[in-house]
Design a protein around this motif. Structure first.
Motif, PDB file in Angstrom:
ATOM      1  N   ALA A 163       0.816  -1.215   0.000  1.00 38.70           N
ATOM      2  CA  ALA A 163       0.000   0.000   0.000  1.00 38.70           C
ATOM      3  C   ALA A 163       0.845   1.257   0.000  1.00 38.70           C
ATOM      4  O   ALA A 163       0.368   2.331  -0.386  1.00 38.70           O
ATOM      5  CB  ALA A 163      -0.932   0.001   1.208  1.00 38.70           C
ATOM      6  N   VAL A 164       2.074   1.174   0.426  1.00 38.31           N
ATOM      7  CA  VAL A 164       2.935   2.348   0.580  1.00 38.31           C
ATOM      8  C   VAL A 164       3.780   2.521  -0.675  1.00 38.31           C
ATOM      9  O   VAL A 164       4.471   1.596  -1.106  1.00 38.31           O
ATOM     10  CB  VAL A 164       3.834   2.213   1.822  1.00 38.31           C
ATOM     11  CG1 VAL A 164       4.679   3.453   2.013  1.00 38.31           C
ATOM     12  CG2 VAL A 164       2.991   1.946   3.062  1.00 38.31           C
ATOM     13  N   LYS A 165       3.712   3.704  -1.260  1.00 43.81           N
ATOM     14  CA  LYS A 165       4.488   4.024  -2.449  1.00 43.81           C
ATOM     15  C   LYS A 165       5.423   5.196  -2.149  1.00 43.81           C
ATOM     16  O   LYS A 165       5.155   6.016  -1.260  1.00 43.81           O
ATOM     17  CB  LYS A 165       3.568   4.386  -3.620  1.00 43.81           C
ATOM     18  CG  LYS A 165       2.620   3.263  -4.024  1.00 43.81           C
ATOM     19  CD  LYS A 165       3.396   2.045  -4.502  1.00 43.81           C
ATOM     20  CE  LYS A 165       2.466   0.911  -4.905  1.00 43.81           C
ATOM     21  NZ  LYS A 165       3.204  -0.307  -5.326  1.00 43.81           N
TER      22      LYS A 165
ATOM     23  N   GLY B  21       8.265  11.966  -0.773  1.00 44.34           N
ATOM     24  CA  GLY B  21       8.245  10.997   0.315  1.00 44.34           C
ATOM     25  C   GLY B  21       7.216   9.917   0.077  1.00 44.34           C
ATOM     26  O   GLY B  21       6.708   9.726  -1.039  1.00 44.34           O
ATOM     27  N   TYR B  22       6.877   9.191   1.125  1.00 45.13           N
ATOM     28  CA  TYR B  22       5.944   8.076   1.015  1.00 45.13           C
ATOM     29  C   TYR B  22       4.490   8.577   1.005  1.00 45.13           C
ATOM     30  O   TYR B  22       4.160   9.608   1.605  1.00 45.13           O
ATOM     31  CB  TYR B  22       6.135   7.103   2.177  1.00 45.13           C
ATOM     32  CG  TYR B  22       7.462   6.387   2.156  1.00 45.13           C
ATOM     33  CD1 TYR B  22       7.709   5.372   1.236  1.00 45.13           C
ATOM     34  CD2 TYR B  22       8.472   6.720   3.061  1.00 45.13           C
ATOM     35  CE1 TYR B  22       8.926   4.705   1.209  1.00 45.13           C
ATOM     36  CE2 TYR B  22       9.686   6.059   3.040  1.00 45.13           C
ATOM     37  CZ  TYR B  22       9.913   5.059   2.108  1.00 45.13           C
ATOM     38  OH  TYR B  22      11.110   4.419   2.087  1.00 45.13           O
TER      39      TYR B  22
ATOM     40  N   ARG C 168      -2.517  10.549   0.098  1.00 46.35           N
ATOM     41  CA  ARG C 168      -2.177  11.111   1.401  1.00 46.35           C
ATOM     42  C   ARG C 168      -0.728  10.772   1.752  1.00 46.35           C
ATOM     43  O   ARG C 168      -0.306   9.620   1.635  1.00 46.35           O
ATOM     44  CB  ARG C 168      -3.104  10.567   2.472  1.00 46.35           C
ATOM     45  CG  ARG C 168      -2.953  11.264   3.820  1.00 46.35           C
ATOM     46  CD  ARG C 168      -3.843  10.652   4.857  1.00 46.35           C
ATOM     47  NE  ARG C 168      -5.262  10.726   4.503  1.00 46.35           N
ATOM     48  CZ  ARG C 168      -6.212  10.193   5.244  1.00 46.35           C
ATOM     49  NH1 ARG C 168      -5.904   9.545   6.375  1.00 46.35           N
ATOM     50  NH2 ARG C 168      -7.483  10.284   4.866  1.00 46.35           N
ATOM     51  N   ALA C 169       0.023  11.774   2.154  1.00 46.58           N
ATOM     52  CA  ALA C 169       1.409  11.571   2.571  1.00 46.58           C
ATOM     53  C   ALA C 169       1.440  10.888   3.934  1.00 46.58           C
ATOM     54  O   ALA C 169       0.632  11.197   4.815  1.00 46.58           O
ATOM     55  CB  ALA C 169       2.143  12.902   2.633  1.00 46.58           C
ATOM     56  N   VAL C 170       2.367   9.937   4.099  1.00 50.73           N
ATOM     57  CA  VAL C 170       2.506   9.214   5.364  1.00 50.73           C
ATOM     58  C   VAL C 170       3.979   9.142   5.755  1.00 50.73           C
ATOM     59  O   VAL C 170       4.872   9.303   4.927  1.00 50.73           O
ATOM     60  CB  VAL C 170       1.925   7.785   5.268  1.00 50.73           C
ATOM     61  CG1 VAL C 170       0.429   7.823   5.051  1.00 50.73           C
ATOM     62  CG2 VAL C 170       2.615   6.985   4.179  1.00 50.73           C
ATOM     63  N   THR C 171       4.190   8.878   7.035  1.00 53.00           N
ATOM     64  CA  THR C 171       5.541   8.655   7.560  1.00 53.00           C
ATOM     65  C   THR C 171       5.635   7.197   8.004  1.00 53.00           C
ATOM     66  O   THR C 171       4.833   6.749   8.836  1.00 53.00           O
ATOM     67  CB  THR C 171       5.840   9.577   8.756  1.00 53.00           C
ATOM     68  OG1 THR C 171       5.719  10.929   8.329  1.00 53.00           O
ATOM     69  CG2 THR C 171       7.245   9.335   9.288  1.00 53.00           C
ATOM     70  N   VAL C 172       6.584   6.468   7.436  1.00 55.03           N
ATOM     71  CA  VAL C 172       6.756   5.044   7.741  1.00 55.03           C
ATOM     72  C   VAL C 172       7.771   4.892   8.863  1.00 55.03           C
ATOM     73  O   VAL C 172       8.907   5.360   8.740  1.00 55.03           O
ATOM     74  CB  VAL C 172       7.202   4.257   6.496  1.00 55.03           C
ATOM     75  CG1 VAL C 172       7.407   2.788   6.839  1.00 55.03           C
ATOM     76  CG2 VAL C 172       6.169   4.398   5.382  1.00 55.03           C
TER      77      VAL C 172
ATOM     78  N   ALA D  14       4.650  -0.089   9.564  1.00 54.47           N
ATOM     79  CA  ALA D  14       4.058   0.668  10.668  1.00 54.47           C
ATOM     80  C   ALA D  14       4.056   2.141  10.288  1.00 54.47           C
ATOM     81  O   ALA D  14       5.101   2.712   9.955  1.00 54.47           O
ATOM     82  CB  ALA D  14       4.854   0.446  11.947  1.00 54.47           C
ATOM     83  N   ILE D  15       2.890   2.778  10.327  1.00 55.65           N
ATOM     84  CA  ILE D  15       2.738   4.169   9.920  1.00 55.65           C
ATOM     85  C   ILE D  15       2.780   5.048  11.157  1.00 55.65           C
ATOM     86  O   ILE D  15       1.924   4.929  12.053  1.00 55.65           O
ATOM     87  CB  ILE D  15       1.423   4.379   9.147  1.00 55.65           C
ATOM     88  CG1 ILE D  15       1.332   3.409   7.973  1.00 55.65           C
ATOM     89  CG2 ILE D  15       1.309   5.813   8.668  1.00 55.65           C
ATOM     90  CD1 ILE D  15       2.454   3.541   6.969  1.00 55.65           C
ATOM     91  N   ALA D  16       3.761   5.933  11.206  1.00 61.24           N
ATOM     92  CA  ALA D  16       3.894   6.822  12.356  1.00 61.24           C
ATOM     93  C   ALA D  16       3.005   8.053  12.237  1.00 61.24           C
ATOM     94  O   ALA D  16       2.571   8.611  13.248  1.00 61.24           O
ATOM     95  CB  ALA D  16       5.359   7.252  12.522  1.00 61.24           C
ATOM     96  N   LYS D  17       2.713   8.495  11.020  1.00 66.32           N
ATOM     97  CA  LYS D  17       1.921   9.709  10.831  1.00 66.32           C
ATOM     98  C   LYS D  17       1.219   9.632   9.480  1.00 66.32           C
ATOM     99  O   LYS D  17       1.794   9.158   8.494  1.00 66.32           O
ATOM    100  CB  LYS D  17       2.824  10.942  10.878  1.00 66.32           C
ATOM    101  CG  LYS D  17       2.092  12.282  10.818  1.00 66.32           C
ATOM    102  CD  LYS D  17       3.086  13.440  10.702  1.00 66.32           C
ATOM    103  CE  LYS D  17       3.997  13.508  11.920  1.00 66.32           C
ATOM    104  NZ  LYS D  17       4.896  14.701  11.837  1.00 66.32           N
TER     105      LYS D  17
END
Length: 377
Positions: free
Chosen positions: A302-304, A309-310, A324-328, A337-340
């Protein structure tokens, strides 16, 4: 000539015709975009372990090159190539006759000097009362005492020689210093061996328990030491030829980071009761530093990665994809694991992202929990 009314009528008709032609020339409205087929999963809240991965080398806890401590002919070998040996087990026997002869000579010299000491002692006991009465000189009495002390010293030397000869005789039987696995026999019976020769008779490795040495980046020193202060750290080893993952504990952290590689050396100890780990073998190491009890977890698919960034695509309630931008935080066993950037329970796209842009309608398959989706990938 046409009348004024006819001319006006022609102009009105021409205007209507122009209007109709203009209306017919407008393009039709664009059709609504088709829904893109995608597979989705549900972001879950679950316990996520904090793992470090490395490549390790298996090493025997104890390894000894068995050598002779005396010169002589090797008479017997009580071990075979690759045998499992026990602590104290007889391995080799060297011809004991030279050592036995030396011991006999030492015992004979001891007996002789003991007799001389007893004679000297009898003389001291006999002449001491006479000397006290003044019938013999003090110098002569001192000679008797000196002769006794010299004989007593000779006995002590002989006793030491006897002990040395007994020790040498004991060296003719070579025993295993600890339990382990024997290597190839390098010297066969009938050959002459020398004390502490360059070539060993065989090598014994202790394989249960056993060590695995590995290294991690120096940036993890604080994390490792902090986790170690809370208790024993679990280590797993997997590799080619290892039937099942072996569990052990972290036993050693080096006292310095290697400046050449910016890594720190670690060592784990494994019980290895079934001897699945073998000295010199390469294995994949997983060190568990701890865990997050309430982490938001999604499948790695799911993470690209994008230029900023991711990111992930979240499916909204109106079945449209929203980037949506995420922090891995980290990735473990096919899950991230998604931190943000995400919350538990949100639906995210795991397959079909190449068809999507922000706001694209989607046609979704049955949503699965993140852990189940990762397992079926």
């Amino acid at each position: 000539m046409p009348s004024i009314a006819q001319s006006a009528m022609r102009r009105v008709c021409a205007a209507i015709l122009i209007t109709l032609l203009a209306a017919c020339s407008k393009p039709p409205p664009a059709p609504a975009p088709a829904a893109a087929p995608v597979s989705v999963a549900v972001a879950m809240r679950k316990t996520m372990p904090d793992l470090l991965a490395a490549v390790g080398t298996v090493e025997a806890i104890n390894s000894v090159a068995v050598k002779s401590l005396v010169d002589g002919q090797l008479l017997e070998s009580h071990v075979k190539d690759g045998d499992e040996v026990k602590a104290g087990q007889l391995l080799f026997r060297i011809d004991p006759r030279p050592a036995q002869a030396s011991l006999a000579q030492a015992n004979a010299a001891l007996a002789k000097d003991v007799a001389a000491r007893e004679l000297a002692k009898a003389q001291v006991d006999r002449y001491d009362p006479v000397a006290k009465k003044g019938f013999i000189s003090a110098d002569q009495m001192q000679q008797y005492r000196t002769a006794y002390e010299a004989a007593a010293a000779s006995v002590k030397v002989d006793q030491a020689n006897v002990a040395a000869a007994q020790l040498t005789l004991g060296y003719t039987d070579i025993h295993a210093p600890f339990a382990g696995r024997a290597g190839r026999i390098l010297v066969q019976p009938g050959n002459l061996v020398k004390a502490n020769d360059t070539n060993a008779l065989l090598t014994i490795n202790q394989v249960a328990p056993i060590f695995v040495n590995f290294a991690v980046p120096g940036a993890y020193v604080e994390s490792v030491r902090t986790a170690q202060a809370k208790g024993a750290l679990r280590v797993q080893a997997r590799g080619d030829g290892v039937k099942t993952a072996q569990s052990g504990e972290l036993a050693f952290v080096d006292n310095a980071v290697d400046p050449a590689t910016n890594t720190i050396k670690l060592r784990a100890q494994f019980a290895n009761a079934e001897e699945n780990l073998w000295p010199g073998q390469f294995v994949n190491i997983t060190l568990t530093l701890g865990s997050d009890a309430d982490a938001i977890v999604v499948p790695d698919a799911a993470v690209k990665a994008g230029p900023n960034g991711y990111y992930v695509f979240v499916v909204n309630a109106d079945k449209k994809a929203a980037q949506r931008a995420v922090t891995v935080a980290r990735s473990v066993a096919g899950e991230s694991a998604i931190a943000k950037g995400l919350d538990g329970g949100e639906t995210i796209v795991v397959d079909g992202q190449s068809r999507l842009t922000d706001g694209t309608p989607v046609q979704i398959a049955e949503a699965k929990p993140a852990g189940e989706a990762a397992a079926t990938k």
